[in-house]
Write an enzyme that holds these catalytic residues in place. Structure first.
Site, PDB file in Angstrom:
ATOM      1  N   ASP A 241     -26.831 -36.894  -7.281  1.00 32.85           N
ATOM      2  CA  ASP A 241     -27.190 -38.203  -6.912  1.00 32.85           C
ATOM      3  C   ASP A 241     -28.427 -38.465  -6.246  1.00 32.85           C
ATOM      4  O   ASP A 241     -29.245 -37.572  -6.434  1.00 32.85           O
ATOM      5  CB  ASP A 241     -26.043 -38.961  -6.702  1.00 32.85           C
ATOM      6  N   SER A 242     -28.346 -39.306  -5.376  1.00 29.37           N
ATOM      7  CA  SER A 242     -29.512 -39.575  -4.624  1.00 29.37           C
ATOM      8  C   SER A 242     -30.136 -38.284  -3.486  1.00 29.37           C
ATOM      9  O   SER A 242     -31.210 -38.344  -3.515  1.00 29.37           O
ATOM     10  CB  SER A 242     -29.725 -40.939  -3.684  1.00 29.37           C
ATOM     11  N   ILE A 243     -28.935 -37.629  -3.258  1.00 36.89           N
ATOM     12  CA  ILE A 243     -29.381 -36.624  -2.287  1.00 36.89           C
ATOM     13  C   ILE A 243     -30.114 -35.477  -3.004  1.00 36.89           C
ATOM     14  O   ILE A 243     -30.793 -34.551  -2.380  1.00 36.89           O
ATOM     15  CB  ILE A 243     -27.916 -36.050  -1.568  1.00 36.89           C
TER      16      ILE A 243
END
Lengths: 246, 246
Positions: free
Chosen positions: A11-13
């Site tokens: 995801d965003s990480i």
């Protein structure tokens, strides 16, 4: 020599892992001239949505599938029902089954792929609250959309699956909380990583890859190091690797 | 959707472009979810040695050749004869012809590839001298192995070739020298880049790519942004891109 490929799926990480000080960029540097690091991070995505991407990112008919992959989802799946990010919520059992589907697909893609599951990081609720207020001011909900407890439950499920499937894993939820002041030191908005948090993830990934068989130190350079090239007979260094001069 | 690929081909300044604050990592972040950045940097290499790598890095039978490439050599070619790094020296005329061979090969690989030539950066002789002393102490040669003047001559040749072949180019040698105190501000050992130097290269590459047709802002995301995914009907967002669910 073609380099092996390491895919970072998450995801965003993961998506933000090439920002300044990011763990993805640091990994690319660790494996410099030895492996390519490919980012496949999708901000806001949960495991349910990730399933739509599998055939595109990991095609089954690839002639050269990745040598390794990190699977790093859960922060969005663990968003709570009835709060601001409930659209992203995925029930615990489904989270585990989705992760299993992802792993099975990757194994079908290449049975020798080194697959590392990473749990969601812990959540600093105070940090999330502050972040929500910076976006919505007084309209921010009183209850944060994520809690550390929920993230921990999802992290546990992720680790259980790794155990069941015989995969290596990184318990980021626990690891981060070993650091005094992790809330602000490792997280910048209660969820995403500071440079220190990125460094911690980088260190863990390198450690686990090394414990498996993907140790950068032991991997060959893709082409001769310049110091072994004879200025007068450069072809010699390249002939050993059967490299044709243009 | 498969992402286009940008290859960074060059010497150590390219190889080190994924260190903390590096221009390659920053470029990967600029093109996040839009293009993949592949580093093919070889510390110490000159254009003569680079020719050995061409068929491996840019195979002519590739089904998906890179969309763009930066060619960033010259710092080693310009090392002076009769000094410490003379092994790496390549005569000026040969440097130009080697660059031409590289470009012609890339064009054969893909006639539509966006090729950007980057000149060597200027040399801070005092910085090189200090660096040599840090390595060899009193045994360091009195004359640095590289001079700014020589780097400038090679830079000019690189720009001339770009002009002749109708390619875009970045005159880093001049650009850097526009900055007051470039010697220490942009270079860390008289030749390699500081984070500020890296930021300057990143900015130039992004500018030139944008002036051509490779503008990150105008490129589509590889998959739907999470905000357009309907929590109850996620398939809708993916169907529009003909993505099959697993």
């Amino acid at each position: 020599m073609t380099r092996p490929e390491i895919v970072l799926f998450g995801d965003s990480i993961t998506e933000q892992s090439f920002t300044l000080g990011g763990w993805g960029a640091a990994l690319a540097d660790t494996y410099s001239r030895k492996a390519d690091v490919k980012v496949r991070g999708y901000g806001g995505y949960n495991t349910r949505w990730a399933l739509f991407l599998l055939h595109q990112i990991f095609p089954l008919d690839s002639r050269k599938p990745p040598a390794a992959a990190t699977i790093f989802f859960g922060a969005n799946d663990a968003a709570l029902l009835g709060r601001t990010s409930e659209r992203q919520h995925v029930p615990l059992e489904e989270y585990k089954e989705n992760l299993r589907k992802i792993v099975l697909h990757l194994k079908e893609c290449s049975p020798t792929m080194l697959i590392v599951l990473i749990t969601p990081p812990p959540v600093d609720e105070e940090g999330r609250d502050k972040f929500a207020r910076s976006l919505y001011g007084e309209h921010a909900r009183r209850l944060t959309e994520r809690t550390n407890e929920a993230a921990g439950v999802y992290a546990k499920e992720c680790l259980e699956l790794a155990e069941e499937m015989g995969l290596r894993s990184i318990n980021l939820w626990s690891k981060f909380q070993e650091t005094e002041g992790w809330q602000k030191k490792l997280l910048r908005d209660g969820l995403h990583l500071t440079p220190e948090g990125n460094a911690a993830v980088h260190q863990e990934v390198v450690r686990v890859f090394k414990e498996a068989w993907l140790s950068a130190e032991e991997m060959p350079y893709d082409f001769p190091h310049h110091s072994v090239i004879d200025g007068k007979n450069p072809e010699k260094a390249f002939e050993q690797q059967c490299i044709k001069h243009i």
